[in-house]
Design a protein around this motif. Structure first.
Motif, PDB file in Angstrom:
ATOM      1  N   ALA A   1      -5.938  40.359 -21.936  1.00 12.72           N
ATOM      2  CA  ALA A   1      -5.605  39.551 -20.756  1.00 12.72           C
ATOM      3  C   ALA A   1      -4.188  39.846 -20.308  1.00 12.72           C
ATOM      4  CB  ALA A   1      -5.765  38.061 -21.059  1.00 12.72           C
TER       5      ALA A   1
ATOM      6  N   ALA B   1      -4.682  37.907 -14.272  1.00 13.58           N
ATOM      7  CA  ALA B   1      -4.492  36.648 -13.547  1.00 13.58           C
ATOM      8  C   ALA B   1      -3.051  36.477 -13.096  1.00 13.58           C
ATOM      9  CB  ALA B   1      -4.903  35.467 -14.431  1.00 13.58           C
TER      10      ALA B   1
ATOM     11  N   ILE C   1       4.412  27.148 -18.470  1.00 14.92           N
ATOM     12  CA  ILE C   1       4.854  28.190 -17.550  1.00 14.92           C
ATOM     13  C   ILE C   1       5.678  27.557 -16.443  1.00 14.92           C
ATOM     14  CG2 ILE C   1       4.086  29.918 -15.875  1.00 14.92           C
ATOM     15  CD1 ILE C   1       1.571  30.269 -17.603  1.00 14.92           C
TER      16      ILE C   1
ATOM     17  N   ARG D   1      -0.651  25.729 -20.996  1.00 13.32           N
ATOM     18  CA  ARG D   1      -1.849  26.370 -21.487  1.00 13.32           C
ATOM     19  C   ARG D   1      -1.715  26.629 -22.984  1.00 13.32           C
ATOM     20  NH1 ARG D   1      -2.708  32.217 -19.019  1.00 13.32           N
ATOM     21  NH2 ARG D   1      -4.079  32.410 -20.819  1.00 13.32           N
TER      22      ARG D   1
ATOM     23  N   ALA E   1       0.082  34.124 -12.670  1.00  8.17           N
ATOM     24  CA  ALA E   1       0.604  32.956 -13.377  1.00  8.17           C
ATOM     25  C   ALA E   1       0.724  31.778 -12.425  1.00  8.17           C
ATOM     26  CB  ALA E   1       1.969  33.272 -13.978  1.00  8.17           C
ATOM     27  N   GLN E   2       0.483  30.602 -12.955  1.00 13.81           N
ATOM     28  CA  GLN E   2       0.647  29.360 -12.217  1.00 13.81           C
ATOM     29  C   GLN E   2       1.447  28.393 -13.073  1.00 13.81           C
ATOM     30  OE1 GLN E   2      -0.313  29.001  -9.116  1.00 13.81           O
ATOM     31  NE2 GLN E   2      -1.480  30.916  -8.988  1.00 13.81           N
TER      32      GLN E   2
ATOM     33  N   LEU F   1      -1.064  38.412 -17.680  1.00 14.19           N
ATOM     34  CA  LEU F   1      -0.524  37.347 -16.830  1.00 14.19           C
ATOM     35  C   LEU F   1       0.674  37.924 -16.104  1.00 14.19           C
ATOM     36  CD1 LEU F   1      -1.215  34.343 -16.349  1.00 14.19           C
ATOM     37  CD2 LEU F   1       0.599  33.769 -17.970  1.00 14.19           C
ATOM     38  N   THR F   2       0.674  37.814 -14.784  1.00 12.53           N
ATOM     39  CA  THR F   2       1.690  38.465 -13.961  1.00 12.53           C
ATOM     40  C   THR F   2       2.111  37.540 -12.827  1.00 12.53           C
ATOM     41  OG1 THR F   2       2.073  40.397 -12.526  1.00 12.53           O
ATOM     42  CG2 THR F   2      -0.154  39.529 -12.607  1.00 12.53           C
ATOM     43  N   ASN F   3       3.219  37.877 -12.154  1.00 18.63           N
ATOM     44  CA  ASN F   3       3.641  37.047 -11.020  1.00 18.63           C
ATOM     45  C   ASN F   3       3.337  37.697  -9.681  1.00 18.63           C
ATOM     46  OD1 ASN F   3       5.663  38.879 -10.293  1.00 18.63           O
ATOM     47  ND2 ASN F   3       7.324  37.685 -11.157  1.00 18.63           N
TER      48      ASN F   3
ATOM     49  N   VAL G   1       2.184  39.278 -21.090  1.00 19.34           N
ATOM     50  CA  VAL G   1       2.874  38.602 -19.989  1.00 19.34           C
ATOM     51  C   VAL G   1       3.940  39.558 -19.446  1.00 19.34           C
ATOM     52  CG1 VAL G   1       4.233  36.612 -19.265  1.00 19.34           C
ATOM     53  CG2 VAL G   1       2.515  36.348 -21.074  1.00 19.34           C
TER      54      VAL G   1
ATOM     55  N   LEU H   1      -2.821  38.526 -25.152  1.00 18.77           N
ATOM     56  CA  LEU H   1      -2.223  38.202 -23.857  1.00 18.77           C
ATOM     57  C   LEU H   1      -0.951  39.003 -23.681  1.00 18.77           C
ATOM     58  CD1 LEU H   1      -2.064  36.479 -21.259  1.00 18.77           C
ATOM     59  CD2 LEU H   1      -0.744  34.801 -22.575  1.00 18.77           C
TER      60      LEU H   1
END
Length: 306
Positions: free
Chosen positions: A90, A141, A158, A148, A143-144, A92-94, A67, A65
Motif C-alpha cells: 500500500a 491512496a 495524519i 488510522r 492521505a486524508q 499513501l501519498t499527498n 508513506v 505501507l
C-alpha cells in the motif's frame, strides 16, 4: 532485540529521510520516505546505506505501507531501488496524478533552476513507480487527515496543511504533465513543497513518535501541537525546522535529525542545536555529524526499541 515489539530505524541515507517501523508482534513493516537516488560519499568511515540496501540487510521483503511525505527528491529518489527489492502492498501519498500519466515522463523546462530540475526528476521517478505499484496490485491512496490503525496497537494520526496548498501543488504538476512545465511555477512549488508534507503522529503503548516530514516551523507553529516522546526534526535541522514555541508544546525527550555530514549549508543549524540543548532535548543524527560535547558517530541507522 529480544522482547521488542516496535523497532524504529532512522536509516542513514545521507541527506534525506527513510524511516522503517517494524511491528514484531504483527510481523508488519511501514516505511516512511525512501531517501535520495544515491546516498553520496560520506568520507572515510562512512556508513551511509540506501533504504533498499538496508531492507535487504534486515531481510525485509515486504512493506505493508509506504508513506511518501512529499515529492522532494531526497524523500522519493530511492523509490525505484526499493520497489526492485521489496513488495509494497500500500502507498499513501499527498498527490496523485491522473492514471493516464502513470509511467510517462516530463521534460524539464529550458533554463530552469536546479531546484525545478530536481522536482521534475522526482516527479518522473514517482510516475514510473506509480505504474509499477499498480501492476503489482498495490493499494494507492491519497492521505486524508485523521486517525488510522497501521498495525495492532500501532495508531497513527495524519496531519496535513490546508486544502489550498495541495490544490496549488496539483495545478503546478498538471501544467507539467500537460507538457507545459513552467520554471517559475516549479520554483514556487520548490519554495512551499515542504509544507505539503504528510505528518504522522504514532502512538504505541504510551510511546509517541512524531514524523513531520519537512514541515516548516512557520507553518507548524499555527497547528495544534501536542507533547511527544520522540520527534524527527523537519528539514534536516535547518534553521527553519523548529522554534522555542514549538518545543514548549512538544516537550520531546529526543530529537532525531536525518542529515548528511558533508553538507555545507548550516544543517543541522548551530542555532537549532543550541535551542535543543537549552531545552534539555537529547539530539541524535543519522550521519556522523559532530555535536557539542560528542564525537561524530558512524552508523547505518539510529534504532529505538519500544
Amino acid at each position: 532485540m529480544e522482547g521488542a515489539v516496535l523497532i524504529l530505524d532512522f536509516i542513514n541515507v545521507g541527506y534525506g529521510d527513510a524511516i522503517l517501523l517494524r511491528d514484531t508482534a504483527a510481523g508488519s513493516a511501514v516505511l516512511v520516505d525512501v531517501g535520495d537516488v544515491a546516498v553520496g560519499d560520506g568520507g572515510p568511515g562512512a556508513k551511509r546505506i540506501s533504504a533498499a540496501a538496508f531492507l535487504r540487510q534486515e531481510r525485509v521483503e515486504a512493506i505493508d505501507l509506504l508513506v511518501l511525505t512529499h515529492l522532494h527528491l531526497d524523500h522519493v529518489g530511492g523509490l525505484r531501488e526499493v520497489l526492485a527489492h521489496a513488495r509494497v502492498r500500500a502507498l499513501l501519498t499527498n498527490y496523485l496524478p491522473p492514471r493516464a500519466a502513470w509511467g510517462t515522463r516530463v521534460a524539464s523546462p529550458n533554463g530552469c533552476s536546479s531546484g525545478a530540475a530536481c522536482l521534475i526528476e522526482a516527479l518522473n521517478i514517482y510516475l514510473e513507480s506509480l505504474q509499477l505499484l499498480a501492476r503489482s496490485g498495490a493499494s494507492i491512496a491519497l492521505a486524508q487527515p485523521g486517525g488510522r490503525l497501521l498495525a495492532p496497537g500501532l495508531y497513527a494520526e495524519i496531519e496535513m496543511e490546508t486544502p489550498a496548498v495541495y490544490r496549488r501543488q496539483e495545478a503546478i504538476w498538471a501544467h507539467a504533465l500537460a507538457g507545459q512545465p513552467d520554471g517559475a511555477e516549479l520554483d514556487e512549488l520548490d519554495r512551499f513543497i515542504n509544507d505539503t508534507s504528510i505528518r504522522l503522529r504514532l502512538a504505541r503503548d504510551g510511546h509517541t513518535l512524531l514524523l513531520p516530514g519537512d514541515y516548516s516551523a512557520a507553518a507548524w507553529e499555527k497547528q495544534d501541537i501536542r507533547p511527544c516522546e520522540l520527534v524527527k526534526l523537519p528539514h534536516h535541522g535547518h534553521a527553519d525546522s523548529v522554534t522555542q514555541s514549538i518545543l514548549d508544546r512538544l516537550r520531546p525527550r529526543t530529537a532525531v535529525i536525518s542529515v548528511s555530514n558533508t553538507r555545507r549549508d548550516d544543517c543541522p543549524a548551530a542555532s537549532v542545536l543550541a535551542l535543543l540543548q537549552k531545552n534539555g532535548v537529547e539530539v541524535q543524527t543519522t550521519d556522523a555529524v559532530p555535536l557539542p560535547g560528542h564525537a561524530p558517530e558512524y552508523r547505518e541507522s539510529i534504532r529505538f526499541l519500544w
